[in-house]
Motif scaffolding. Structure first.
Motif, PDB file in Angstrom:
ATOM      1  N   ALA A  44       0.829  -1.208   0.000  1.00  0.00           N
ATOM      2  CA  ALA A  44       0.000   0.000   0.000  1.00  0.00           C
ATOM      3  C   ALA A  44       0.861   1.255   0.000  1.00  0.00           C
ATOM      4  O   ALA A  44       0.563   2.221  -0.701  1.00  0.00           O
ATOM      5  CB  ALA A  44      -0.924   0.002   1.217  1.00  0.00           C
ATOM      6  N   ASN A  48       0.887   3.941  -2.979  1.00  0.00           N
ATOM      7  CA  ASN A  48       0.613   5.343  -2.676  1.00  0.00           C
ATOM      8  C   ASN A  48       1.709   6.239  -3.255  1.00  0.00           C
ATOM      9  O   ASN A  48       1.419   7.295  -3.804  1.00  0.00           O
ATOM     10  CB  ASN A  48       0.498   5.547  -1.168  1.00  0.00           C
ATOM     11  CG  ASN A  48       0.002   6.924  -0.814  1.00  0.00           C
ATOM     12  OD1 ASN A  48      -0.799   7.495  -1.530  1.00  0.00           O
ATOM     13  ND2 ASN A  48       0.490   7.454   0.290  1.00  0.00           N
ATOM     14  N   ASP A  54      -5.511   2.128  -4.015  1.00  0.00           N
ATOM     15  CA  ASP A  54      -6.956   1.901  -4.036  1.00  0.00           C
ATOM     16  C   ASP A  54      -7.326   1.233  -2.715  1.00  0.00           C
ATOM     17  O   ASP A  54      -6.812   0.159  -2.387  1.00  0.00           O
ATOM     18  CB  ASP A  54      -7.329   1.012  -5.218  1.00  0.00           C
ATOM     19  CG  ASP A  54      -8.831   0.811  -5.353  1.00  0.00           C
ATOM     20  OD1 ASP A  54      -9.585   1.230  -4.459  1.00  0.00           O
ATOM     21  OD2 ASP A  54      -9.241   0.230  -6.378  1.00  0.00           O
ATOM     22  N   THR A  55      -8.197   1.870  -1.955  1.00  0.00           N
ATOM     23  CA  THR A  55      -8.558   1.381  -0.629  1.00  0.00           C
ATOM     24  C   THR A  55      -9.163  -0.012  -0.670  1.00  0.00           C
ATOM     25  O   THR A  55      -8.840  -0.861   0.166  1.00  0.00           O
ATOM     26  CB  THR A  55      -9.538   2.356   0.050  1.00  0.00           C
ATOM     27  OG1 THR A  55      -8.958   3.661   0.063  1.00  0.00           O
ATOM     28  CG2 THR A  55      -9.847   1.928   1.467  1.00  0.00           C
ATOM     29  N   GLU A  56     -10.045  -0.280  -1.626  1.00  0.00           N
ATOM     30  CA  GLU A  56     -10.690  -1.592  -1.712  1.00  0.00           C
ATOM     31  C   GLU A  56      -9.663  -2.693  -1.970  1.00  0.00           C
ATOM     32  O   GLU A  56      -9.749  -3.781  -1.391  1.00  0.00           O
ATOM     33  CB  GLU A  56     -11.752  -1.591  -2.804  1.00  0.00           C
ATOM     34  CG  GLU A  56     -12.954  -0.748  -2.459  1.00  0.00           C
ATOM     35  CD  GLU A  56     -13.991  -0.754  -3.566  1.00  0.00           C
ATOM     36  OE1 GLU A  56     -13.961  -1.642  -4.437  1.00  0.00           O
ATOM     37  OE2 GLU A  56     -14.840   0.152  -3.543  1.00  0.00           O
TER      38      GLU A  56
END
Length: 117
Positions: A44, A48, A54-56
């Motif tokens: 993540a 980033n 993407d959070t999902e």
């Protein structure tokens, strides 16, 4: 970004304050699940830095990888084959790869900042 840091701080404080104990027999499963979760966290951070987060995808990968690693270790334990080595190798390898890419992004960002000043 600030929300993530606040969440991390709350998690660390709760982890230090709440005395959670588990049987020693679960230590293998928990350690493999933690390794899988760390792999997701480093992935993540990397995404980033590359502006692809993407959070999902992060949430599904975080829980999915941890659960899959735990199940793999459990099945291996039941049949007498150390299948958790596969999870350790896969997640450990990706963890170091993601860390190397994060490090490169940070070093290159620092170099580009010093050139522009």
């Amino acid at each position: 970004m600030i929300i993530a840091l606040i969440g991390l701080l709350i998690g660390v404080i709760l982890g230090l304050r709440i005395p959670i104990q588990y049987p020693a027999a679960f230590s293998l499963y928990i350690s493999v699940a933690i390794l899988a979760a760390l792999d997701s966290v480093f992935g993540a951070i990397r995404s980033n830095l590359e502006n692809k987060f993407d959070t999902e995808i992060f949430v599904s990968g975080f829980f999915g990888n941890a659960i899959l690693a735990g199940i793999l270790a459990y099945i291996g334990d039941r049949i007498g084959v150390p299948l958790y080595y596969a999870a350790i190798f896969a997640f450990g390898n990706r963890l170091f790869q993601n860390f190397a890419i994060i490090r490169r992004h940070l070093v290159e960002g620092r170099k580009s900042k010093s050139r522009t000043e």
